[in-house]
Design an enzyme around this catalytic site. Structure first.
Site, mmCIF file in Angstrom:
data_model
loop_
_atom_site.group_PDB
_atom_site.id
_atom_site.type_symbol
_atom_site.label_atom_id
_atom_site.label_comp_id
_atom_site.label_asym_id
_atom_site.label_seq_id
_atom_site.Cartn_x
_atom_site.Cartn_y
_atom_site.Cartn_z
ATOM 1 N N LYS A 279 23.559 39.290 33.173
ATOM 2 C CA LYS A 279 23.474 39.141 34.629
ATOM 3 C C LYS A 279 22.099 38.608 35.016
ATOM 4 C CE LYS A 279 26.610 42.852 36.115
ATOM 5 N NZ LYS A 279 27.552 41.988 36.826
ATOM 6 N N GLU A 351 33.582 43.616 31.779
ATOM 7 C CA GLU A 351 33.736 44.700 30.805
ATOM 8 C C GLU A 351 34.516 45.894 31.339
ATOM 9 O OE1 GLU A 351 31.256 44.497 32.800
ATOM 10 O OE2 GLU A 351 31.190 46.553 33.512
ATOM 11 N N ARG A 353 37.338 46.089 32.983
ATOM 12 C CA ARG A 353 38.769 46.024 32.641
ATOM 13 C C ARG A 353 38.990 46.309 31.155
ATOM 14 N NH1 ARG A 353 38.872 39.964 34.868
ATOM 15 N NH2 ARG A 353 37.128 40.823 36.039
HETATM 16 N N1 BES Z 1 30.269 45.866 37.575
HETATM 17 C C1 BES Z 1 30.563 44.514 37.855
HETATM 18 C C2 BES Z 1 31.148 44.305 39.232
HETATM 19 C C3 BES Z 1 30.184 44.362 40.367
HETATM 20 C C4 BES Z 1 29.294 43.333 40.592
HETATM 21 C C5 BES Z 1 30.207 45.416 41.235
HETATM 22 C C6 BES Z 1 28.429 43.395 41.672
HETATM 23 C C7 BES Z 1 29.362 45.461 42.318
HETATM 24 C C8 BES Z 1 28.468 44.459 42.534
HETATM 25 C C9 BES Z 1 31.584 43.987 36.842
HETATM 26 O O1 BES Z 1 31.505 44.522 35.578
HETATM 27 C C10 BES Z 1 31.348 42.531 36.730
HETATM 28 O O2 BES Z 1 30.310 42.162 36.283
HETATM 29 N N2 BES Z 1 32.318 41.727 37.142
HETATM 30 C C11 BES Z 1 32.184 40.322 37.123
HETATM 31 C C12 BES Z 1 33.484 39.746 36.638
HETATM 32 C C13 BES Z 1 33.428 38.277 36.336
HETATM 33 C C14 BES Z 1 32.565 38.040 35.142
HETATM 34 C C15 BES Z 1 34.828 37.780 36.097
HETATM 35 C C16 BES Z 1 31.875 39.864 38.536
HETATM 36 O O3 BES Z 1 32.425 40.423 39.473
HETATM 37 O O4 BES Z 1 31.047 38.962 38.679
HETATM 38 ZN ZN ZN Z 2 30.704 46.375 35.443
HETATM 39 MN MN MN Z 3 30.090 43.484 34.364
#
Ligand code: BES
Ligand code: ZN
Ligand code: MN
Length: 505
Positions: A279, A351, A353
């Site tokens: 990230k 991750e 899911r």
């Molecule tokens: N934990 C995150 C989702 C999230 C992001 C929650 C920001 C709250 C604020 C999750 O694991 C994630 O990183 N999801 C990605 C999925 C994508 C790679 C398909 C996302 O939402 O960007």
């Molecule tokens: Zn996450």
């Molecule tokens: Mn994530």
């Protein structure tokens, strides 16, 4: 904060403060009217002078009011009387408790619980008042060397009703509200704890402590045990981290023997760096909140235990830390889930899911009445619904309606999103049964659709709480959501099974 219930008239209430409401256009609530009469129209005079206009969110603190026993009278603006409904009621209680926390005096008699709220009864009003009072009084200062404020905060809050019969009814609301609030505060604490303290092992210890306190059964599965069961997708997430993953199973079995359990499944990523699909830096600290789904399972189970809810309830938590590392899963890696479906991991940041799908397969063994998973699953859900409403997905519209209603009543609302089969298309993989991501469009839906492949054998709902589990910015902190929604849902379920049973007899 200690709560109690009392009946009587406001001018006779003793103690540091009595709280009454004023509507817009100087319209007095019944309790304010009593004070006005006892004080020889002092309130009317102040309102005429323009010292207060009854607008929502405003307060006026009065000292030594003649004819009133309490040392102070706090007037709270309620807004337009015709528009006074659930949100306005919550705002009024929040405004009052915030003010009480910042003024002198450690106790108060709150007559706001005696206000009429459309469609809602005394039990609801009391329960919400407890929840709101806890919410605005919550602090997380356990990691500071000194607490934030030296101010004497409110210690005792009395819910005051004019009629004795209402005071009797209110006790159910007080009991439920306290259980919910203690559960939600537990969830908040777990969320606010940093990733170096709240690890998968820590979550497991918390579950063990809960089990000990409330005579629940707990099982903690470690890496080897999970591997033996074929939970390869869950384990693939933990590969880059030194923190060992845990699968936590907690059982509260106060229902009838043989009654199918409600199963709650929580995403417990104690820190989500994204893994190799790292990230970006800004706000990454907030990914300590990526275990809030798991936290809400523990908080809800604590609330259910405090209420001794006659229901069979099982909590499953998939806990892991998502880190990059030399052993970490790489984009393109293919793993086979416990259900036997192979998954091409195109993005290691999707991750949640991956840990959930194995936990959801594991849930099958409990022959559940229904399963709800709770997860901070997608940023896309935040884009869709903002920070006000949780996303709800379900393979059963009747079940969805039950949860939506629980959200509405508890003030912890969700909104149903589609799960149409067409969304499966995006998850196609050239090399495995499915990929773990689809395109950017409809990201919260494709994530839910991914999960739905693992939940075909039972009634299931998924709550995406990415936008609602915590607040960012100046007020950064966990919200304790969706503990109120889940707890209300369980209270209703417990009532249903009880009445179904008495019908049978
Ligand atoms: N934990 C995150 C989702 C999230 C992001 C929650 C920001 C709250 C604020 C999750 O694991 C994630 O990183 N999801 C990605 C999925 C994508 C790679 C398909 C996302 O939402 O960007
Ligand atoms: Zn996450
Ligand atoms: Mn994530």
């Amino acid at each position: 904060m200690k709560f109690s219930i009392k009946s009587g008239s406001p001018e006779k209430a003793r103690g540091a403060c009595v709280v009454v409401g004023i509507f817009e256009n100087s319209k007095l609530s019944a309790a304010a009217e009593s004070i006005d009469v006892a004080s020889k129209k002092y309130l009317s005079k102040l309102l005429q002078q323009g010292d207060m206009d009854g607008k929502a969110g405003t307060t006026l603190l009065l000292h030594n009011v003649a004819g009133v026993q309490a040392a102070r009278v706090l007037l709270v603006g309620l807004g337009n009387e015709n528009k006074f409904a659930e949100p306005q009621y919550r705002t009024a209680v929040a405004t009052a408790v915030k003010q009480l926390n910042s003024q002198g005096g450690q106790d108060a008699a709150l007559f706001l619980v005696d206000l009429k709220v459309k469609k809602r009864d005394v039990v609801w009003r009391t329960r919400q008042a407890v929840l709101v009072a806890h919410e605005v009084s919550y602090r997380f200062d356990q990691l500071k060397s000194k607490p934030d404020s030296a101010k004497q905060a409110l210690k005792k809050l009395e819910f005051a009703f004019a009629r004795a019969a209402d005071a009797t009814t209110a006790s159910e609301g007080l009991m439920q509200g306290e259980a919910m609030a203690i559960g939600a505060n537990f969830t908040r604490d777990l969320g606010n704890l940093p990733g170096n303290i709240c690890t998968p092992t820590y979550l497991a210890e918390q579950a063990q402590a809960l089990a000990k306190d409330f005579a629940m059964r707990v099982e903690i599965l470690d890496r080897d045990e999970m591997a033996a069961m074929g939970m390869n997708t869950l384990l693939s997430v933990a590969r880059g981290s030194h923190e060992p993953p845990k699968l936590i199973v907690l059982r509260h079995m106060l229902g009838k023997k043989g009654d199918k359990p409600v199963v709650l499944v929580g995403k417990g990523i104690t820190f989500d760096t994204g893994g190799i699909s790292l990230k970006p830096g800004p706000e990454m600290d907030e990914m300590k909140y990526d275990m809030c789904g798991a936290g809400s399972v523990l908080g809800t189970m604590k609330a259910a235990a405090l209420m001794k809810l006659p229901i069979n309830l099982i909590g499953i938590i998939a806990a892991a830390e998502n880190m990059p590392g030399s052993k970490a899963t790489k984009p393109g890696d293919i793993v086979t889930s416990m259900a036997g479906l192979s998954i091409e991991i195109l993005n290691t940041d999707a991750e949640g899911r991956l840990v959930l799908c194995d936990a959801l397969t594991y849930a099958e063994r409990f022959d559940p009445a229904c399963v709800v998973d709770i997860a901070t699953l997608t940023g896309a859900c935040v884009i869709a619904l903002g920070n006000i409403t949780s996303g709800l997905f379900s393979n059963d519209d009747g079940f969805a309606a039950e949860l939506l209603d629980a959200g509405q009543v508890s003030g912890d609302r969700a909104w149903q999103m589609p799960l149409f089969e067409e969304y499966q298309e995006g998850l196609k993989s050239n090399f495995a049964d499915m990929a773990n991501i689809a395109g950017r469009a409809g990201g919260s839906i494709t994530a839910a659709r991914f999960l739905s492949r693992f939940t075909e054998k039972y009634t299931w709902a998924h709550l995406d709480v990415a936008g609602t589990a915590w607040k960012s910015g100046k007020e950064k902190g966990a919200t304790g959501r969706p503990v109120p929604l889940l707890t209300h849902f369980l209270i209703q379920r417990a009532k249903q099974t009880k009445s179904a049973r008495s019908k049978k007899v």
